[in-house]
Write a protein that holds these residues in place. Structure first.
Motif, PDB file in Angstrom:
ATOM      1  N   LYS A  13     -55.693 -73.733   9.103  1.00 24.25           N
ATOM      2  CA  LYS A  13     -54.538 -74.338   9.148  1.00 24.25           C
ATOM      3  C   LYS A  13     -54.327 -75.272   9.638  1.00 24.25           C
ATOM      4  O   LYS A  13     -54.633 -74.916  10.353  1.00 24.25           O
ATOM      5  CB  LYS A  13     -53.335 -73.069   9.085  1.00 24.25           C
ATOM      6  CG  LYS A  13     -52.213 -73.431   8.596  1.00 24.25           C
ATOM      7  CD  LYS A  13     -50.919 -72.566   9.559  1.00 24.25           C
ATOM      8  CE  LYS A  13     -49.806 -72.610   9.384  1.00 24.25           C
ATOM      9  NZ  LYS A  13     -48.498 -71.722  10.276  1.00 24.25           N
ATOM     10  N   ASN A  14     -54.077 -76.483   9.074  1.00 22.26           N
ATOM     11  CA  ASN A  14     -53.858 -78.085   9.621  1.00 22.26           C
ATOM     12  C   ASN A  14     -55.332 -78.340  10.253  1.00 22.26           C
ATOM     13  O   ASN A  14     -54.991 -78.574  11.702  1.00 22.26           O
ATOM     14  CB  ASN A  14     -53.149 -78.260  10.367  1.00 22.26           C
ATOM     15  CG  ASN A  14     -51.328 -77.690   9.451  1.00 22.26           C
ATOM     16  OD1 ASN A  14     -51.471 -77.956   8.074  1.00 22.26           O
ATOM     17  ND2 ASN A  14     -50.260 -76.632   9.944  1.00 22.26           N
ATOM     18  N   GLY A  15     -56.098 -77.427   9.721  1.00 25.80           N
ATOM     19  CA  GLY A  15     -57.613 -77.720  10.976  1.00 25.80           C
ATOM     20  C   GLY A  15     -57.703 -76.822  11.943  1.00 25.80           C
ATOM     21  O   GLY A  15     -58.399 -77.440  12.393  1.00 25.80           O
ATOM     22  N   ALA A  16     -56.944 -76.066  12.098  1.00 25.36           N
ATOM     23  CA  ALA A  16     -58.048 -75.135  12.827  1.00 25.36           C
ATOM     24  C   ALA A  16     -57.243 -73.363  12.218  1.00 25.36           C
ATOM     25  O   ALA A  16     -56.804 -73.347  11.698  1.00 25.36           O
ATOM     26  CB  ALA A  16     -56.301 -74.889  14.279  1.00 25.36           C
ATOM     27  N   SER A  17     -57.783 -72.781  13.029  1.00 25.94           N
ATOM     28  CA  SER A  17     -58.143 -71.645  13.275  1.00 25.94           C
ATOM     29  C   SER A  17     -56.633 -71.018  13.252  1.00 25.94           C
ATOM     30  O   SER A  17     -55.904 -71.437  14.184  1.00 25.94           O
ATOM     31  CB  SER A  17     -59.164 -70.600  13.776  1.00 25.94           C
ATOM     32  OG  SER A  17     -59.366 -70.316  14.542  1.00 25.94           O
ATOM     33  N   VAL A  18     -56.164 -69.365  12.799  1.00 27.34           N
ATOM     34  CA  VAL A  18     -55.097 -69.186  12.388  1.00 27.34           C
ATOM     35  C   VAL A  18     -54.298 -67.448  12.926  1.00 27.34           C
ATOM     36  O   VAL A  18     -55.833 -67.112  11.981  1.00 27.34           O
ATOM     37  CB  VAL A  18     -54.268 -69.740  11.211  1.00 27.34           C
ATOM     38  CG1 VAL A  18     -54.788 -68.762  10.010  1.00 27.34           C
ATOM     39  CG2 VAL A  18     -52.790 -69.181  11.454  1.00 27.34           C
ATOM     40  N   LEU A  19     -53.374 -67.546  14.034  1.00 25.05           N
ATOM     41  CA  LEU A  19     -53.921 -65.888  13.312  1.00 25.05           C
ATOM     42  C   LEU A  19     -54.216 -65.609  12.699  1.00 25.05           C
ATOM     43  O   LEU A  19     -52.447 -66.093  11.710  1.00 25.05           O
ATOM     44  CB  LEU A  19     -53.090 -65.965  14.862  1.00 25.05           C
ATOM     45  CG  LEU A  19     -52.776 -64.053  15.133  1.00 25.05           C
ATOM     46  CD1 LEU A  19     -54.059 -63.136  15.636  1.00 25.05           C
ATOM     47  CD2 LEU A  19     -51.021 -64.039  16.157  1.00 25.05           C
ATOM     48  N   GLY A  20     -54.344 -63.937  11.743  1.00 30.07           N
ATOM     49  CA  GLY A  20     -54.584 -63.198  10.635  1.00 30.07           C
ATOM     50  C   GLY A  20     -54.875 -64.016  10.222  1.00 30.07           C
ATOM     51  O   GLY A  20     -54.710 -63.813   8.390  1.00 30.07           O
ATOM     52  N   GLY A  48     -45.987 -79.977   4.330  1.00 30.17           N
ATOM     53  CA  GLY A  48     -46.942 -80.748   5.045  1.00 30.17           C
ATOM     54  C   GLY A  48     -47.824 -79.786   5.465  1.00 30.17           C
ATOM     55  O   GLY A  48     -49.531 -80.179   5.739  1.00 30.17           O
ATOM     56  N   ASP A  49     -48.159 -78.327   5.451  1.00 31.32           N
ATOM     57  CA  ASP A  49     -48.935 -77.340   6.541  1.00 31.32           C
ATOM     58  C   ASP A  49     -50.308 -77.202   4.967  1.00 31.32           C
ATOM     59  O   ASP A  49     -50.098 -77.409   4.350  1.00 31.32           O
ATOM     60  CB  ASP A  49     -48.438 -76.075   6.441  1.00 31.32           C
ATOM     61  CG  ASP A  49     -48.086 -76.175   7.485  1.00 31.32           C
ATOM     62  OD1 ASP A  49     -48.377 -76.659   8.779  1.00 31.32           O
ATOM     63  OD2 ASP A  49     -47.215 -75.321   7.290  1.00 31.32           O
ATOM     64  N   TYR A  50     -51.483 -77.566   5.117  1.00 20.54           N
ATOM     65  CA  TYR A  50     -53.347 -77.491   4.020  1.00 20.54           C
ATOM     66  C   TYR A  50     -53.559 -76.700   5.152  1.00 20.54           C
ATOM     67  O   TYR A  50     -53.273 -76.105   6.490  1.00 20.54           O
ATOM     68  CB  TYR A  50     -53.351 -78.755   4.623  1.00 20.54           C
ATOM     69  CG  TYR A  50     -54.063 -79.418   5.969  1.00 20.54           C
ATOM     70  CD1 TYR A  50     -55.298 -79.116   5.911  1.00 20.54           C
ATOM     71  CD2 TYR A  50     -53.589 -80.043   6.466  1.00 20.54           C
ATOM     72  CE1 TYR A  50     -56.009 -80.149   6.732  1.00 20.54           C
ATOM     73  CE2 TYR A  50     -53.917 -80.730   7.304  1.00 20.54           C
ATOM     74  CZ  TYR A  50     -55.335 -80.657   8.189  1.00 20.54           C
ATOM     75  OH  TYR A  50     -55.947 -80.929   8.528  1.00 20.54           O
ATOM     76  N   PHE A  51     -54.436 -75.964   3.782  1.00 25.35           N
ATOM     77  CA  PHE A  51     -55.445 -74.945   4.422  1.00 25.35           C
ATOM     78  C   PHE A  51     -56.876 -75.134   3.988  1.00 25.35           C
ATOM     79  O   PHE A  51     -56.924 -75.944   2.952  1.00 25.35           O
ATOM     80  CB  PHE A  51     -55.077 -73.733   3.619  1.00 25.35           C
ATOM     81  CG  PHE A  51     -53.767 -73.105   4.092  1.00 25.35           C
ATOM     82  CD1 PHE A  51     -54.396 -72.262   5.239  1.00 25.35           C
ATOM     83  CD2 PHE A  51     -52.625 -73.042   3.462  1.00 25.35           C
ATOM     84  CE1 PHE A  51     -52.956 -71.548   5.645  1.00 25.35           C
ATOM     85  CE2 PHE A  51     -51.695 -72.337   4.427  1.00 25.35           C
ATOM     86  CZ  PHE A  51     -51.424 -72.228   5.057  1.00 25.35           C
TER      87      PHE A  51
END
Length: 79
Positions: A13-20, A48-51
Motif C-alpha cells: 500500500k503506497n509502496g510499503a508493506s501494510v499490516l494485514g 490517493g492510496d494505491y496498491f
C-alpha cells in the motif's frame, strides 16, 4: 519453470508493506506448480492510496510472471 529457491508475493500500500496486507512465500519445489493465491483482511484506505503486488524470487536467474488471464489483482471495497 525453475526448481531453485522460493517465490514470494506481497501486497503493498503506497509502496510499503501494510499490516494485514498479506505475504505469501513458497518453495519453488512445491507441488502446485508455482500457482500462488494471496488474500488479505480489510485494509483501511484514504483518498490517493494505491496498491501494488510485489513478486520476488531467489532462483539466481531471471524468471517470467505468466502474462495470461490467470495473472490478476483485484480489490473489493467494503463500506
Amino acid at each position: 519453470s525453475n526448481a531453485t529457491g522460493y517465490r514470494q508475493i506481497t501486497i503493498l500500500k503506497n509502496g510499503a508493506s501494510v499490516l494485514g496486507g498479506g505475504l505469501l512465500r513458497q518453495d519453488a519445489l512445491s507441488s502446485n506448480g508455482n500457482i500462488m493465491n494471496l488474500c488479505s483482511g480489510p485494509i483501511a484506505v484514504s483518498p490517493g492510496d494505491y496498491f501494488e503486488i510485489q513478486a520476488t524470487q531467489t532462483s539466481g536467474g531471471s524468471l517470467i510472471i505468466s502474462n495470461t488471464d490467470n495473472t490478476f489483482f483485484s480489490i473489493e471495497v467494503l463500506r
